[in-house]
Design a protein around this motif. Structure first.
Motif, short mmCIF file in Angstrom:
data_model
loop_
_atom_site.label_atom_id
_atom_site.label_comp_id
_atom_site.label_asym_id
_atom_site.label_seq_id
_atom_site.Cartn_x
_atom_site.Cartn_y
_atom_site.Cartn_z
N HIS A 91 44.18 13.74 33.72
CA HIS A 91 43.94 15.08 34.26
C HIS A 91 44.98 15.44 35.32
CE1 HIS A 91 40.58 18.09 35.64
NE2 HIS A 91 41.70 18.68 35.31
N TRP A 149 36.40 27.70 35.13
CA TRP A 149 36.05 27.09 36.40
C TRP A 149 34.73 27.66 36.90
CZ3 TRP A 149 39.59 23.55 38.37
CH2 TRP A 149 40.83 23.52 37.72
N HIS A 185 43.47 23.29 40.62
CA HIS A 185 43.38 21.83 40.55
C HIS A 185 43.51 21.18 41.92
CE1 HIS A 185 43.85 22.41 36.19
NE2 HIS A 185 43.25 21.24 36.09
N HIS A 226 39.64 19.08 29.18
CA HIS A 226 40.45 17.95 29.63
C HIS A 226 39.86 17.30 30.89
CE1 HIS A 226 43.00 21.08 32.00
NE2 HIS A 226 42.22 20.46 32.86
N ASP A 241 36.02 22.01 37.58
CA ASP A 241 36.89 22.25 36.43
C ASP A 241 36.05 22.07 35.16
OD1 ASP A 241 38.81 22.23 34.42
OD2 ASP A 241 40.24 21.04 35.59
#
Ligand SMILES: [Fe+2]
Length: 195
Positions: free
Chosen positions: A27, A125, A77, A162, A158
């Motif tokens: 990630h 998100w 992120h 992924h 998130d």
């Protein structure tokens, strides 16, 4: 040195067993760092050179989707990793009081966040925000971000595949459940309270 870099402040074993080292390696290393590399390439020798990440997000929103998507993903992120921690300490200040004013108790607050996060369709998100003197839950699609809106982000999860497929395969609700109940850094979230 590249102008933009992805940040994570802890080792890949920090969030075991909720998130595996393999998940964090992929990630952070593949996806998060990839957004930083693409943004560096896209912004080189353009009007975005030497701008802050926040400025780029504000200036590219609605006008340059390629730059916006990579800049917003880099910001989201960076923020996501800061929101995570295994040893949970419940909010003690303004966030605690706001939760107490709006929800029956902390567990009810967590349950409502979890239920709301599960309503997101597709990638994106799930945020806890402070807006107009209230806590709200907001889902954003794809790379869209709270930054640059009237809402103040306190926490984000998130919900791109992924983020969880190595540990939870297709079971996003299980990932959401584990994260919300055992992997949120409430001390950091509370520190994001608007001054
Ligand atoms: Fe991600």
């Amino acid at each position: 040195m590249d102008h933009f870099q992805a940040h994570i402040d802890y080792p890949n074993t920090e969030l075991l067993p909720i998130l595996s080292a393999e998940t964090i390696d992929f990630h952070y290393g593949k996806h998060h760092c990839g957004y930083a590399q693409k943004l560096n390439a896209l912004s080189e020798n353009t009007t975005f050179t030497d701008k802050t990440l926040e400025d780029i997000i504000l200036q590219s929103r609605g006008t340059d989707p390629n730059v916006f998507n990579n800049a917003a993903q880099l910001f989201n992120h960076d923020f996501y990793w800061k929101c995570l921690k295994r040893e949970q300490v419940q909010p003690v200040g303004k966030l605690k009081h706001a939760i107490g004013a709006q929800f029956k108790d902390f567990d009810e607050f967590l349950s409502q966040y979890k239920a709301f996060a599960n309503t997101l369709f597709g990638s994106g998100w799930s945020w806890i925000v402070w807006e107009k003197d209230r806590i709200s839950f907001v889902n954003t699609q794809n790379a869209e971000t709270i930054l640059g809106t009237d809402q103040k982000a306190l926490c984000v999860l998130d919900l791109w595949e992924h983020a969880y497929y190595i540990d939870y395969r297709h079971d996003r609700p299980a990932y959401i459940q584990k994260m919300i109940h055992a992997c949120i850094n409430w001390t950091f979230c509370e520190s994001q309270w608007p001054s």
